[in-house]
Design a protein around this motif. Structure first.
Motif, PDB file in Angstrom:
ATOM      1  N   ASN A   4      22.299  25.581  21.488  1.00  0.00           N
ATOM      2  CA  ASN A   4      23.713  25.362  21.204  1.00  0.00           C
ATOM      3  C   ASN A   4      24.400  26.706  20.990  1.00  0.00           C
ATOM      4  OD1 ASN A   4      22.818  22.736  21.071  1.00  0.00           O
ATOM      5  ND2 ASN A   4      23.362  22.419  18.948  1.00  0.00           N
ATOM      6  N   TYR A   5      25.578  26.874  21.541  1.00  0.00           N
ATOM      7  CA  TYR A   5      26.321  28.102  21.304  1.00  0.00           C
ATOM      8  C   TYR A   5      27.818  27.895  21.535  1.00  0.00           C
ATOM      9  CZ  TYR A   5      26.517  28.768  26.388  1.00  0.00           C
ATOM     10  OH  TYR A   5      26.730  28.605  27.724  1.00  0.00           O
ATOM     11  N   GLY A   6      28.603  28.789  20.958  1.00  0.00           N
ATOM     12  CA  GLY A   6      30.025  28.918  21.231  1.00  0.00           C
ATOM     13  C   GLY A   6      30.240  30.310  21.787  1.00  0.00           C
ATOM     14  N   TYR A   7      31.098  30.427  22.777  1.00  0.00           N
ATOM     15  CA  TYR A   7      31.296  31.693  23.492  1.00  0.00           C
ATOM     16  C   TYR A   7      32.775  31.876  23.798  1.00  0.00           C
ATOM     17  CZ  TYR A   7      31.028  34.853  27.571  1.00  0.00           C
ATOM     18  OH  TYR A   7      31.196  35.869  28.472  1.00  0.00           O
ATOM     19  N   TYR A   8      33.268  33.098  23.647  1.00  0.00           N
ATOM     20  CA  TYR A   8      34.651  33.431  23.992  1.00  0.00           C
ATOM     21  C   TYR A   8      34.643  34.733  24.780  1.00  0.00           C
ATOM     22  CZ  TYR A   8      39.498  34.899  23.525  1.00  0.00           C
ATOM     23  OH  TYR A   8      40.779  35.311  23.792  1.00  0.00           O
ATOM     24  N   GLN A   9      35.399  34.767  25.862  1.00  0.00           N
ATOM     25  CA  GLN A   9      35.523  35.976  26.668  1.00  0.00           C
ATOM     26  C   GLN A   9      37.003  36.279  26.867  1.00  0.00           C
ATOM     27  OE1 GLN A   9      35.012  36.128  31.107  1.00  0.00           O
ATOM     28  NE2 GLN A   9      33.215  37.353  30.546  1.00  0.00           N
TER      29      GLN A   9
END
Length: 186
Positions: A118-123
């Motif tokens: 599980n992860y959250g990612y922002y670019q």
């Protein structure tokens, strides 16, 4: 005597100015509206594409649900306009039902690794094409709460929030809050 009339007028103007927001987030839905929205460091962020085309089609939200070996769900949303080119990605390693799951492990998202946690990612990519990549880990965590998981109509909806750390080692973070999503998957 005229001064006393000025005070209520000033108070009214202050209230009106303070209640204005630059952009409201859409209300949470559970109808498969293909929407993802949140606040990025307190500023509203709503997926939208105004200038990017992939294979001749315009898209702002895409998702995938992979059943083998786990029920891996990935939600990816983009915002591209004159001022911004950014994306948010949410992943659940084994989506089976509604409920809350956390982002709290190192996912090895970068460089080029296919994560299985599980992860959250922002670019975010600025006008100079400098790219900043932020991902949750054991120090910067978050969660996703799936409120609808409809395997007949293929709809996943819910809320999310996370804080993520820049992968460049600078220690810079981004805070994603008030997140909501409502997507059709296949």
């Amino acid at each position: 005597m005229k001064r006393f009339y000025l005070i209520p007028v000033l108070l009214f103007l202050i209230l009106v100015l303070c209640s204005c927001t630059e952009e409201d987030l859409p209300k949470p839905t559970q109808s498969g509206a293909n929407m993802i929205a949140c606040k990025v460091n307190g500023k509203p962020w709503i997926s939208e594409i105004k200038s990017l085309f992939v294979n001749g089609e315009k898209f702002s939200v895409t998702s995938g649900y992979y059943e083998k070996p786990n029920r891996y769900f990935v939600l990816w949303a983009r915002r591209v306009n004159d001022d911004e080119n950014s994306s948010i990605q949410l992943a659940i390693e084994d989506l089976k039902s509604t409920g809350r799951q956390t982002f709290e492990v190192n996912s090895n998202l970068y460089p080029g690794n296919y994560p299985t946690k599980n992860y959250g990612y922002y670019q975010n990519r600025d006008n100079r094409m400098d790219t900043k990549n932020y991902v949750t880990n054991t120090n910067y965590k978050g969660s996703i709460n799936v409120t609808r998981f409809d395997t007949i109509n293929y709809i996943v909806s819910g809320t999310f929030e996370f804080t993520a750390e820049n992968l460049d080692g600078s220690g810079e973070t981004v805070k994603i809050s008030d997140g909501r999503f409502d997507v059709k998957y296949r």
